[in-house]
Design a protein around this motif. Sequence first.
Motif, PDB file in Angstrom:
ATOM      1  N   LEU A 601       0.857  -1.176   0.000  1.00  0.00           N
ATOM      2  CA  LEU A 601       0.000   0.000   0.000  1.00  0.00           C
ATOM      3  C   LEU A 601       0.899   1.233   0.000  1.00  0.00           C
ATOM      4  O   LEU A 601       1.734   1.408   0.892  1.00  0.00           O
ATOM      5  N   TYR A 602       0.739   2.083  -1.009  1.00  0.00           N
ATOM      6  CA  TYR A 602       1.468   3.346  -1.106  1.00  0.00           C
ATOM      7  C   TYR A 602       0.463   4.474  -0.881  1.00  0.00           C
ATOM      8  O   TYR A 602      -0.641   4.447  -1.429  1.00  0.00           O
ATOM      9  N   PHE A 603       0.840   5.470  -0.096  1.00  0.00           N
ATOM     10  CA  PHE A 603      -0.043   6.624   0.023  1.00  0.00           C
ATOM     11  C   PHE A 603       0.783   7.895   0.185  1.00  0.00           C
ATOM     12  O   PHE A 603       1.926   7.882   0.637  1.00  0.00           O
ATOM     13  N   ARG A 604       0.144   8.998  -0.213  1.00  0.00           N
ATOM     14  CA  ARG A 604       0.813  10.296  -0.181  1.00  0.00           C
ATOM     15  C   ARG A 604      -0.222  11.381   0.094  1.00  0.00           C
ATOM     16  O   ARG A 604      -1.302  11.387  -0.501  1.00  0.00           O
ATOM     17  N   LEU A 605       0.119  12.298   1.009  1.00  0.00           N
ATOM     18  CA  LEU A 605      -0.722  13.443   1.339  1.00  0.00           C
ATOM     19  C   LEU A 605       0.113  14.704   1.193  1.00  0.00           C
ATOM     20  O   LEU A 605       1.310  14.709   1.509  1.00  0.00           O
ATOM     21  N   GLY A 606      -0.520  15.788   0.710  1.00  0.00           N
ATOM     22  CA  GLY A 606       0.237  17.016   0.523  1.00  0.00           C
ATOM     23  C   GLY A 606      -0.639  18.248   0.609  1.00  0.00           C
ATOM     24  O   GLY A 606      -1.850  18.208   0.333  1.00  0.00           O
ATOM     25  N   TRP A 607      -0.007  19.347   1.001  1.00  0.00           N
ATOM     26  CA  TRP A 607      -0.675  20.649   1.085  1.00  0.00           C
ATOM     27  C   TRP A 607       0.342  21.727   0.741  1.00  0.00           C
ATOM     28  O   TRP A 607       1.540  21.607   1.040  1.00  0.00           O
ATOM     29  N   GLY A 608      -0.144  22.800   0.080  1.00  0.00           N
ATOM     30  CA  GLY A 608       0.754  23.885  -0.263  1.00  0.00           C
ATOM     31  C   GLY A 608       0.004  25.182  -0.449  1.00  0.00           C
ATOM     32  O   GLY A 608      -1.210  25.194  -0.719  1.00  0.00           O
ATOM     33  N   ALA A 609       0.720  26.312  -0.302  1.00  0.00           N
ATOM     34  CA  ALA A 609       0.093  27.626  -0.435  1.00  0.00           C
ATOM     35  C   ALA A 609       1.139  28.675  -0.780  1.00  0.00           C
ATOM     36  O   ALA A 609       2.304  28.589  -0.358  1.00  0.00           O
ATOM     37  N   PHE A 610       0.720  29.671  -1.580  1.00  0.00           N
ATOM     38  CA  PHE A 610       1.499  30.880  -1.828  1.00  0.00           C
ATOM     39  C   PHE A 610       0.901  32.004  -0.983  1.00  0.00           C
ATOM     40  O   PHE A 610      -0.317  32.224  -0.999  1.00  0.00           O
ATOM     41  N   THR A 611       1.746  32.701  -0.228  1.00  0.00           N
ATOM     42  CA  THR A 611       1.283  33.796   0.629  1.00  0.00           C
ATOM     43  C   THR A 611       2.189  35.010   0.426  1.00  0.00           C
ATOM     44  O   THR A 611       3.214  34.940  -0.262  1.00  0.00           O
ATOM     45  N   ARG A 612       1.801  36.135   1.030  1.00  0.00           N
ATOM     46  CA  ARG A 612       2.595  37.382   0.994  1.00  0.00           C
ATOM     47  C   ARG A 612       2.965  37.770  -0.438  1.00  0.00           C
ATOM     48  O   ARG A 612       4.112  38.128  -0.715  1.00  0.00           O
ATOM     49  N   GLN A 613       1.959  37.717  -1.332  1.00  0.00           N
ATOM     50  CA  GLN A 613       2.244  38.044  -2.722  1.00  0.00           C
ATOM     51  C   GLN A 613       2.284  39.560  -2.905  1.00  0.00           C
ATOM     52  O   GLN A 613       1.507  40.290  -2.309  1.00  0.00           O
ATOM     53  N   GLU A 614       3.224  39.998  -3.736  1.00  0.00           N
ATOM     54  CA  GLU A 614       3.321  41.414  -4.090  1.00  0.00           C
ATOM     55  C   GLU A 614       3.655  41.516  -5.567  1.00  0.00           C
ATOM     56  O   GLU A 614       4.651  40.960  -6.021  1.00  0.00           O
ATOM     57  N   GLU A 615       2.806  42.225  -6.311  1.00  0.00           N
ATOM     58  CA  GLU A 615       2.931  42.372  -7.752  1.00  0.00           C
ATOM     59  C   GLU A 615       2.902  40.999  -8.431  1.00  0.00           C
ATOM     60  O   GLU A 615       2.427  40.020  -7.880  1.00  0.00           O
ATOM     61  N   LEU A 616       3.406  40.921  -9.630  1.00  0.00           N
ATOM     62  CA  LEU A 616       3.265  39.710 -10.434  1.00  0.00           C
ATOM     63  C   LEU A 616       4.254  38.631  -9.995  1.00  0.00           C
ATOM     64  O   LEU A 616       5.419  38.905  -9.747  1.00  0.00           O
ATOM     65  N   TYR A 617       3.776  37.411  -9.925  1.00  0.00           N
ATOM     66  CA  TYR A 617       4.625  36.249  -9.646  1.00  0.00           C
ATOM     67  C   TYR A 617       3.986  35.057 -10.349  1.00  0.00           C
ATOM     68  O   TYR A 617       2.931  35.164 -10.983  1.00  0.00           O
ATOM     69  N   PHE A 618       4.620  33.891 -10.240  1.00  0.00           N
ATOM     70  CA  PHE A 618       4.138  32.696 -10.936  1.00  0.00           C
ATOM     71  C   PHE A 618       3.877  31.600  -9.913  1.00  0.00           C
ATOM     72  O   PHE A 618       4.737  31.291  -9.082  1.00  0.00           O
ATOM     73  N   VAL A 619       2.678  31.009  -9.972  1.00  0.00           N
ATOM     74  CA  VAL A 619       2.318  29.926  -9.060  1.00  0.00           C
ATOM     75  C   VAL A 619       2.957  28.643  -9.584  1.00  0.00           C
ATOM     76  O   VAL A 619       2.446  28.002 -10.506  1.00  0.00           O
ATOM     77  N   ASP A 620       4.079  28.290  -9.021  1.00  0.00           N
ATOM     78  CA  ASP A 620       4.842  27.125  -9.473  1.00  0.00           C
ATOM     79  C   ASP A 620       5.250  26.320  -8.240  1.00  0.00           C
ATOM     80  O   ASP A 620       6.277  26.592  -7.612  1.00  0.00           O
ATOM     81  N   PHE A 621       4.411  25.346  -7.867  1.00  0.00           N
ATOM     82  CA  PHE A 621       4.688  24.548  -6.681  1.00  0.00           C
ATOM     83  C   PHE A 621       5.803  23.536  -6.955  1.00  0.00           C
ATOM     84  O   PHE A 621       6.034  23.119  -8.101  1.00  0.00           O
ATOM     85  N   ALA A 622       6.477  23.130  -5.889  1.00  0.00           N
ATOM     86  CA  ALA A 622       7.554  22.146  -6.011  1.00  0.00           C
ATOM     87  C   ALA A 622       7.023  20.722  -6.034  1.00  0.00           C
ATOM     88  O   ALA A 622       7.517  19.875  -6.778  1.00  0.00           O
ATOM     89  N   ASN A 623       5.996  20.434  -5.210  1.00  0.00           N
ATOM     90  CA  ASN A 623       5.465  19.078  -5.110  1.00  0.00           C
ATOM     91  C   ASN A 623       4.278  18.830  -6.026  1.00  0.00           C
ATOM     92  O   ASN A 623       4.030  17.689  -6.411  1.00  0.00           O
ATOM     93  N   LEU A 624       3.518  19.862  -6.351  1.00  0.00           N
ATOM     94  CA  LEU A 624       2.374  19.732  -7.248  1.00  0.00           C
ATOM     95  C   LEU A 624       2.707  20.433  -8.549  1.00  0.00           C
ATOM     96  O   LEU A 624       2.644  21.654  -8.651  1.00  0.00           O
ATOM     97  N   ARG A 625       3.065  19.653  -9.543  1.00  0.00           N
ATOM     98  CA  ARG A 625       3.386  20.226 -10.841  1.00  0.00           C
ATOM     99  C   ARG A 625       3.194  19.154 -11.897  1.00  0.00           C
ATOM    100  O   ARG A 625       3.296  17.961 -11.632  1.00  0.00           O
ATOM    101  N   ARG A 626       2.889  19.605 -13.103  1.00  0.00           N
ATOM    102  CA  ARG A 626       2.778  18.664 -14.222  1.00  0.00           C
ATOM    103  C   ARG A 626       4.175  18.301 -14.690  1.00  0.00           C
ATOM    104  O   ARG A 626       4.957  19.169 -15.072  1.00  0.00           O
ATOM    105  N   SER A 627       4.463  17.029 -14.655  1.00  0.00           N
ATOM    106  CA  SER A 627       5.766  16.581 -15.126  1.00  0.00           C
ATOM    107  C   SER A 627       5.711  16.416 -16.635  1.00  0.00           C
ATOM    108  O   SER A 627       4.863  15.687 -17.157  1.00  0.00           O
ATOM    109  N   ASN A 628       6.596  17.100 -17.327  1.00  0.00           N
ATOM    110  CA  ASN A 628       6.591  16.986 -18.777  1.00  0.00           C
ATOM    111  C   ASN A 628       7.006  15.601 -19.259  1.00  0.00           C
ATOM    112  O   ASN A 628       6.650  15.183 -20.345  1.00  0.00           O
ATOM    113  N   LEU A 629       7.780  14.897 -18.435  1.00  0.00           N
ATOM    114  CA  LEU A 629       8.144  13.514 -18.708  1.00  0.00           C
ATOM    115  C   LEU A 629       7.862  12.733 -17.430  1.00  0.00           C
ATOM    116  O   LEU A 629       8.764  12.436 -16.649  1.00  0.00           O
TER     117      LEU A 629
END
Length: 736
Positions: A601-629
């Motif tokens: 049995l394999y299981f995984r739980l995760g949570w993430g958030a971007f805070t303290r945003q100022e002006e333009l930035y990019f929402v690019d999480f380390a653990n939640l991302r589309r892997s191109n490969l």
Amino acid sequence: MVLLLIVAEAAAKDISNIYGKRGVSADSIMEKVIFFAPFYESIVNEYRAELYIKGRVNIRKKNHIIRFLPTMFRIRKGVNEYMMETYSDLHFTAPDIYDQKVKAGVGTASEFWEADGRLLEYFHINIYSSTLLYDKLLSPLASNAKKYYTYYIDSIMGPEFNRQYKIRFIPKSKSFQLVGGYMVVSDNVWSVREIRFAGRSEMFRFDNLLQLGEVGAPDEFLPVRYMVEGSFRFLGNVIDGSYTASLKYSEISQKDTGREVEEQKKEKYDLTESYTLSNDTNAYQRDTAYFNSLRPIPLTQHEQSLYQDYFLRRDTVGVTKKKLNKNLEFWGQIGDALISRYTVNLDKLGSVRCSPLINPFLLSYSGSNGISYRQEFKYNRLFPGDRLLRIVPRIGYNFKQKEFYWRVRSDFDYWPRKRAALHIEVGNGNRIYSSDVLDDLKAIPDSLFDFNQIHLDYFNDLYLNVEHSWEIVNGLTLDVGLSIHRRTEVERSNFDIVFPDTPPTRLVSDGQSYLPGFDPEILNKFRHTYNSFAPRVRLTWKPGQYYYMNGDRKVNLHSKYPTVSVDWERGIKGVLQSSGSYERVEVDFQHNVPLGLMRDLYFRLGWGAFTRQEELYFVDFANLRRSNLPTGWNDDIGGVFQLLDGRWYNSSRKYARAHAVYEAPFLLIRHLNKYTQYVLNERLYFNMLFVPHLNPYLELGYGIGTHVFDFGVFTSFANWKYQEIGVKFTFELFNR
């Protein structure tokens, strides 16, 4: 062969009926053998032995596909039969740690055992274990074996005071995880004197015979001789092999119950005593005269002739090779690189290991990402003190997205005892859109949301990650580094301002004119390129981390407990022209729970958030991302979303996710015909994601694993409403 098995089975049934009438049955004997098996499995705590292995390979049929096989040694033109001998020190530590230190070896192919390294598992067998070949096969001595095997008495041997039963076991269904054969069992003690089992593991059909020590001898529960016959058949290639091994024990230690309890209290995680270097190059001997003094089994005349032909051919080729056309030799090497696995040794500068550049087994397919191809090259150089430099370039192409991906990761382990290392990674990431889009997405009701109706301005991503890792204490690792991104518009925007033909009166300030009410500073908010600069800290905790020391190098193994990580990143505005500031926090929790008898049995739980945003930035999480490969857990499928549109990964400042995979043989499919017998494992997948407009997103899947490929079919639901069905397919041949 099939006819012989049918005749043997019929004869065994007749004999079993005869002895059954006398009060002796195969089932009653096997009940006692299976009852004592767990005790005999763990009775030996440790042993040391001298292991001699002799192997011979005969290539009966071959074609050009044989060059694609990464487990195949380099064959010589006109030579179809090869042999190799090794002499090793073998150290076993319970429950299943085998350390084989090769001392001497001779043969007619230098890469014979390197390429055929998986064969060593056929000489590391505890026949009382519930599984064989490192959990690949279900043993006929397992606690639930009667569900899958039928037992018959083949014969009864010896006098009444030393009686032995020959028990034949036959699988009840067709499956590559079951084996057929016989075992010889001693009366009263119910231990095994000999066992023979035949089956298939991956592309290798085998027939393995183990002979164990006599009753009352120190090696009663240990093998003293192996004989393996095998055949490899793949797309017109037929390769037969025969292997013989003998063991001479110098030390056998049985378990002391009191000592075992004491060690359990101490929770001894350092297993260095059970592991050493697998090959001591300083002591390795290739001299044939020296090996003649070690060989416990004499060579046959045919084997002697193989050595004579090899040495004669080697000397002849050595003379004629200098006369070859250099141009032809160069293009021959280029051809080898395209279709053969190879290692380039750079004298004292290290080595580069590559798989074939043209390799169909590196393809994968999924409904959301389409067809992908990936390739890796590995450069390694070992320095004094076991310091290691590793450089791994990786390239790939996604045919659906029509994007080329590349990445170069470099690791320098400068203090291997504390797992302290410097990591540098540079590459191109996924196409991404800016955080400005998030405010627009907020205003769209879930019921009306459709990504296809929204215009997204995409940016290419070029990134550089510099990181330092250090294991503070056993199992607790601290990573500190910098994450630098340069994101450039995919389609370049036009920021020119077109004034009317008869503009109103312009005011002049500092030599520049502007329209009344127009602030020139607004142009600074529009850029073709956006940079980000962010320090990063990651803390990972794996309690109960087992490890061993390989010289000065600490090598981590497994843990019985989950792995927890906390990842923090802070974007700083103004450094290297960084466009905005932000803070990212992610928590990840992963664990693998072995359930026994090839079930996990394999299981995984995760949570993430971007805070303290100022002006333009990019929402690019380390653990939640589309892997191109994409790559997953054990099967390249689990632990990631298979049908989720790639745009969702950057659609929210917060997320919560959960994954689970249950893996087991004989789960839903009954292995009764010639097609389903190829199924090794079946898997149930569960994936869940919470982000705005997806409350929740669900994926449910079912998959199978075979020797050649892994396949999964998934269905998705958004906000509890059905979305679509898709599949995932990856080649697994030679990748396990």
